[in-house]
Design a protein around this motif. Structure first.
Motif, PDB file in Angstrom:
ATOM      1  N   LEU A   1      73.377 -31.756 -20.719  1.00 28.91           N
ATOM      2  CA  LEU A   1      72.985 -31.241 -19.869  1.00 28.91           C
ATOM      3  C   LEU A   1      73.620 -31.396 -18.807  1.00 28.91           C
ATOM      4  CD1 LEU A   1      69.307 -32.342 -20.737  1.00 28.91           C
ATOM      5  CD2 LEU A   1      70.520 -30.272 -20.925  1.00 28.91           C
ATOM      6  N   SER A   2      74.803 -31.982 -18.520  1.00 28.71           N
ATOM      7  CA  SER A   2      75.631 -32.236 -17.482  1.00 28.71           C
ATOM      8  C   SER A   2      77.077 -31.264 -17.370  1.00 28.71           C
ATOM      9  CB  SER A   2      76.876 -32.941 -18.056  1.00 28.71           C
ATOM     10  OG  SER A   2      77.318 -33.058 -19.020  1.00 28.71           O
ATOM     11  N   ASP A   3      76.553 -29.796 -17.059  1.00 29.29           N
ATOM     12  CA  ASP A   3      77.250 -28.997 -17.030  1.00 29.29           C
ATOM     13  C   ASP A   3      76.302 -28.495 -16.042  1.00 29.29           C
ATOM     14  OD1 ASP A   3      78.810 -27.058 -16.053  1.00 29.29           O
ATOM     15  OD2 ASP A   3      80.141 -26.141 -18.405  1.00 29.29           O
ATOM     16  N   ALA A   4      76.536 -28.333 -14.275  1.00 30.88           N
ATOM     17  CA  ALA A   4      75.932 -27.758 -13.698  1.00 30.88           C
ATOM     18  C   ALA A   4      76.203 -26.454 -13.143  1.00 30.88           C
ATOM     19  CB  ALA A   4      75.898 -29.015 -12.430  1.00 30.88           C
ATOM     20  N   ALA A   5      77.182 -25.940 -14.054  1.00 29.59           N
ATOM     21  CA  ALA A   5      77.675 -24.572 -13.373  1.00 29.59           C
ATOM     22  C   ALA A   5      77.140 -23.485 -14.718  1.00 29.59           C
ATOM     23  CB  ALA A   5      78.639 -24.911 -12.974  1.00 29.59           C
ATOM     24  N   ALA A   6      76.513 -24.003 -15.907  1.00 30.72           N
ATOM     25  CA  ALA A   6      76.470 -23.141 -16.436  1.00 30.72           C
ATOM     26  C   ALA A   6      75.594 -22.669 -16.183  1.00 30.72           C
ATOM     27  CB  ALA A   6      76.120 -23.928 -18.019  1.00 30.72           C
ATOM     28  N   ALA A   7      75.392 -20.980 -15.982  1.00 25.68           N
ATOM     29  CA  ALA A   7      74.367 -19.608 -16.309  1.00 25.68           C
ATOM     30  C   ALA A   7      73.557 -20.221 -16.804  1.00 25.68           C
ATOM     31  CB  ALA A   7      75.494 -18.983 -15.883  1.00 25.68           C
ATOM     32  N   ASN A   8      72.173 -19.483 -16.179  1.00 28.18           N
ATOM     33  CA  ASN A   8      71.318 -19.080 -17.835  1.00 28.18           C
ATOM     34  C   ASN A   8      71.652 -17.821 -18.097  1.00 28.18           C
ATOM     35  OD1 ASN A   8      69.035 -19.117 -19.517  1.00 28.18           O
ATOM     36  ND2 ASN A   8      67.726 -19.081 -17.059  1.00 28.18           N
ATOM     37  N   GLU A   9      71.861 -17.748 -19.096  1.00 28.20           N
ATOM     38  CA  GLU A   9      71.997 -16.192 -19.580  1.00 28.20           C
ATOM     39  C   GLU A   9      71.282 -15.778 -20.264  1.00 28.20           C
ATOM     40  OE1 GLU A   9      75.912 -16.485 -22.431  1.00 28.20           O
ATOM     41  OE2 GLU A   9      76.664 -17.544 -21.322  1.00 28.20           O
ATOM     42  N   TYR A  10      69.771 -16.566 -20.428  1.00 28.09           N
ATOM     43  CA  TYR A  10      68.771 -15.917 -21.613  1.00 28.09           C
ATOM     44  C   TYR A  10      68.177 -14.514 -20.970  1.00 28.09           C
ATOM     45  CZ  TYR A  10      64.305 -15.601 -24.327  1.00 28.09           C
ATOM     46  OH  TYR A  10      63.345 -15.624 -25.280  1.00 28.09           O
ATOM     47  N   SER A  11      67.836 -13.359 -21.981  1.00 24.90           N
ATOM     48  CA  SER A  11      67.041 -12.403 -21.266  1.00 24.90           C
ATOM     49  C   SER A  11      66.498 -12.223 -23.073  1.00 24.90           C
ATOM     50  CB  SER A  11      68.139 -11.569 -21.461  1.00 24.90           C
ATOM     51  OG  SER A  11      67.638 -10.287 -21.624  1.00 24.90           O
TER      52      SER A  11
ATOM     53  N   ILE B   1      72.970 -24.088 -26.040  1.00 24.04           N
ATOM     54  CA  ILE B   1      71.838 -24.739 -25.592  1.00 24.04           C
ATOM     55  C   ILE B   1      70.826 -23.548 -25.481  1.00 24.04           C
ATOM     56  CG2 ILE B   1      72.581 -27.866 -25.365  1.00 24.04           C
ATOM     57  CD1 ILE B   1      71.757 -27.213 -22.902  1.00 24.04           C
ATOM     58  N   MET B   2      69.485 -23.674 -26.218  1.00 29.73           N
ATOM     59  CA  MET B   2      68.263 -23.496 -25.361  1.00 29.73           C
ATOM     60  C   MET B   2      67.626 -23.877 -25.205  1.00 29.73           C
ATOM     61  SD  MET B   2      68.711 -19.381 -28.092  1.00 29.73           S
ATOM     62  CE  MET B   2      67.625 -19.191 -27.358  1.00 29.73           C
ATOM     63  N   THR B   3      65.770 -23.942 -24.902  1.00 35.05           N
ATOM     64  CA  THR B   3      65.386 -24.461 -24.199  1.00 35.05           C
ATOM     65  C   THR B   3      63.934 -23.413 -24.153  1.00 35.05           C
ATOM     66  OG1 THR B   3      63.895 -26.385 -23.538  1.00 35.05           O
ATOM     67  CG2 THR B   3      65.058 -24.711 -22.438  1.00 35.05           C
ATOM     68  N   ASN B   4      62.647 -23.502 -24.590  1.00 36.56           N
ATOM     69  CA  ASN B   4      61.777 -22.389 -23.887  1.00 36.56           C
ATOM     70  C   ASN B   4      60.590 -24.469 -23.083  1.00 36.56           C
ATOM     71  OD1 ASN B   4      60.474 -24.610 -26.127  1.00 36.56           O
ATOM     72  ND2 ASN B   4      59.166 -23.390 -27.029  1.00 36.56           N
TER      73      ASN B   4
ATOM     74  N   LEU C   1      58.760 -25.660 -19.633  1.00 34.00           N
ATOM     75  CA  LEU C   1      58.490 -23.801 -18.700  1.00 34.00           C
ATOM     76  C   LEU C   1      57.681 -22.961 -19.385  1.00 34.00           C
ATOM     77  CD1 LEU C   1      59.362 -24.728 -15.492  1.00 34.00           C
ATOM     78  CD2 LEU C   1      57.440 -25.568 -16.329  1.00 34.00           C
ATOM     79  N   SER C   2      57.092 -23.129 -20.777  1.00 34.99           N
ATOM     80  CA  SER C   2      57.174 -21.138 -21.407  1.00 34.99           C
ATOM     81  C   SER C   2      57.870 -20.206 -21.514  1.00 34.99           C
ATOM     82  CB  SER C   2      55.478 -21.170 -20.887  1.00 34.99           C
ATOM     83  OG  SER C   2      54.683 -22.376 -20.521  1.00 34.99           O
ATOM     84  N   THR C   3      59.067 -20.357 -21.312  1.00 32.43           N
ATOM     85  CA  THR C   3      60.203 -19.575 -21.634  1.00 32.43           C
ATOM     86  C   THR C   3      61.139 -19.634 -22.144  1.00 32.43           C
ATOM     87  OG1 THR C   3      60.997 -19.794 -18.865  1.00 32.43           O
ATOM     88  CG2 THR C   3      58.867 -17.661 -19.058  1.00 32.43           C
ATOM     89  N   GLY C   4      62.195 -18.995 -22.822  1.00 34.62           N
ATOM     90  CA  GLY C   4      63.798 -18.948 -23.204  1.00 34.62           C
ATOM     91  C   GLY C   4      64.515 -19.288 -22.177  1.00 34.62           C
ATOM     92  N   LYS C   5      65.566 -20.782 -22.260  1.00 37.32           N
ATOM     93  CA  LYS C   5      66.317 -20.182 -21.101  1.00 37.32           C
ATOM     94  C   LYS C   5      67.333 -21.345 -21.815  1.00 37.32           C
ATOM     95  CE  LYS C   5      62.994 -22.440 -18.699  1.00 37.32           C
ATOM     96  NZ  LYS C   5      61.913 -22.195 -18.936  1.00 37.32           N
ATOM     97  N   GLN C   6      68.989 -20.219 -21.570  1.00 44.15           N
ATOM     98  CA  GLN C   6      70.263 -20.191 -22.215  1.00 44.15           C
ATOM     99  C   GLN C   6      71.389 -20.624 -21.895  1.00 44.15           C
ATOM    100  OE1 GLN C   6      70.617 -17.311 -25.566  1.00 44.15           O
ATOM    101  NE2 GLN C   6      72.615 -17.178 -24.832  1.00 44.15           N
ATOM    102  N   PHE C   7      72.278 -21.785 -21.819  1.00 44.44           N
ATOM    103  CA  PHE C   7      73.338 -22.261 -21.224  1.00 44.44           C
ATOM    104  C   PHE C   7      74.153 -22.787 -21.805  1.00 44.44           C
ATOM    105  CE2 PHE C   7      69.210 -23.992 -19.550  1.00 44.44           C
ATOM    106  CZ  PHE C   7      69.579 -23.414 -18.730  1.00 44.44           C
ATOM    107  N   PHE C   8      75.458 -21.904 -21.403  1.00 42.13           N
ATOM    108  CA  PHE C   8      76.743 -22.246 -22.370  1.00 42.13           C
ATOM    109  C   PHE C   8      77.304 -23.629 -22.062  1.00 42.13           C
ATOM    110  CE2 PHE C   8      81.073 -21.869 -22.965  1.00 42.13           C
ATOM    111  CZ  PHE C   8      81.498 -22.224 -23.699  1.00 42.13           C
ATOM    112  N   VAL C   9      77.668 -24.628 -22.827  1.00 38.83           N
ATOM    113  CA  VAL C   9      78.169 -25.670 -22.632  1.00 38.83           C
ATOM    114  C   VAL C   9      78.936 -26.492 -22.920  1.00 38.83           C
ATOM    115  CG1 VAL C   9      75.296 -26.628 -21.540  1.00 38.83           C
ATOM    116  CG2 VAL C   9      76.581 -27.335 -23.745  1.00 38.83           C
TER     117      VAL C   9
END
Length: 321
Positions: free
Chosen positions: A229-239, A274-277, A279-287
């Motif tokens: 969780l340290s890469d602050a600039a990682a974009a949320n790529e989830y769709s 990494i991925m997480t749900n 807040l009930s919605t998917g979130k995906q980041f490349f770390v």
């Protein structure tokens, strides 16, 4: 002369010289077997012993922990059964909250008085009585409520609601919240202070027994933030339209108590994602693969792991005390 006598005489008549030569030949033939043959046989036996030892160790790498699960019940029916209005908690009765164009949904997370921020306004919370609707009556329910910020948390993702006539404040989250980056996600939810790390799960392939679930405990929260969780600039790529999500390598169970979230997944995936749900919605980041691999190795090599074996719990009815 009998046949037996003939054979006896024939055997008796063999020269002692020939007998000695036969014995000498047998001994010499064995003695001529090369020394490497003996060492090779010993080495083969040792390899079998070592191989068997390694196989046993790999097959039983983790101690077994038994977990009981409930027997066959009407769980599915219980989940589908709609509770009566009077049996619902107030946050379930009046769960629909709208403020400044954002739709929130109240939950069971309790927000302490010292966690409340600025008052955002007074609103009317809404609810729906399904049994009244079935009876052909007006099913919409209303309740006055006051909305507050949650300290150190963005109102874009969650707020606190206090219903009229109550002393407790409950969290209400915006399930449509979509952070642009990992840094925004961590900051908006104040995850460094609100996230609790429980355990991790890994599918381990045993040499003989096939895949089994391994549960790891004592996960260091600092490792989660440093490596995942340290890469602050990682974009949320989830769709929601992307049906080919990266395959999960290891699952981390996390809680966000202030929002009422328990056992939420934070997944470490292939290809450095990494991925997480939360807040009930998917979130995906490349770390980065380097970080994800380092975290998986940390868990496998430094955390306490157990092979989880599930068994049915005995029925409570009729069991002896």
């Amino acid at each position: 002369m009998t046949a037996g006598k003939t054979i006896s005489d024939a055997l008796t008549g063999i020269s002692a010289e020939y007998i000695e030569k036969a014995e000498d030949y047998s001994v010499k033939k064995w003695a001529k077997r090369p020394m490497w043959f003996t060492w090779a046989a010993m080495a083969a036996g040792l390899c079998l012993m070592l191989g068997g030892g390694f196989l046993y160790k790999a097959e039983n790498r983790y101690p077994v922990k038994i977990k009981e699960i409930a027997g066959e019940t009407d769980t599915l029916l219980d989940l589908e059964r709609i509770p009566y209005w009077e049996d619902m908690e107030i946050y379930d009765q009046y769960s629909q909250i709208v403020l400044d164009g954002i739709e929130y949904r109240a939950g069971r997370g309790e927000v302490a008085a010292d966690q409340l921020g600025t008052k955002l306004g007074d609103i009317i919370a809404y609810g729906w009585d399904e049994y009244a609707n079935i009876a052909g009556e007006d099913a919409v329910r209303y309740c006055n409520a006051t909305i507050y910020e949650i300290k150190n948390m963005s109102a874009q993702c969650a707020v606190a609601v206090q219903y009229e006539g109550t002393d407790v404040c409950y969290s209400a989250d915006n399930s449509s919240y979509r952070p642009a980056t990992l840094g925004q996600f961590v900051e908006d939810l104040d995850l460094k202070n609100t996230l609790a790390v429980n355990r991790a799960f890994y599918e381990y392939r045993k040499p003989i027994g096939g895949y089994t679930s391994i549960q790891f405990e004592n996960i260091d929260k600092a490792k989660v933030f440093d490596l995942l969780l340290s890469d602050a600039a990682a974009a949320n790529e989830y769709s929601d339209l992307d049906f080919e999500q990266p395959e999960t390598i290891l699952d981390i169970s996390v809680d966000v108590p202030i929002l009422g979230y328990e056992n939420i997944s934070l997944s470490v995936c292939e290809d450095g994602y990494i991925m997480t749900n939360i807040l009930s919605t998917g979130k995906q980041f490349f770390v980065g693969e380097e970080n994800t691999k380092a975290f998986v190795e940390y868990v496998l090599n430094e955390c306490d792991g157990y092979e989880i074996v599930y068994t049915s719990a005995p029925d409570e009815i009729g069991m002896p005390e």
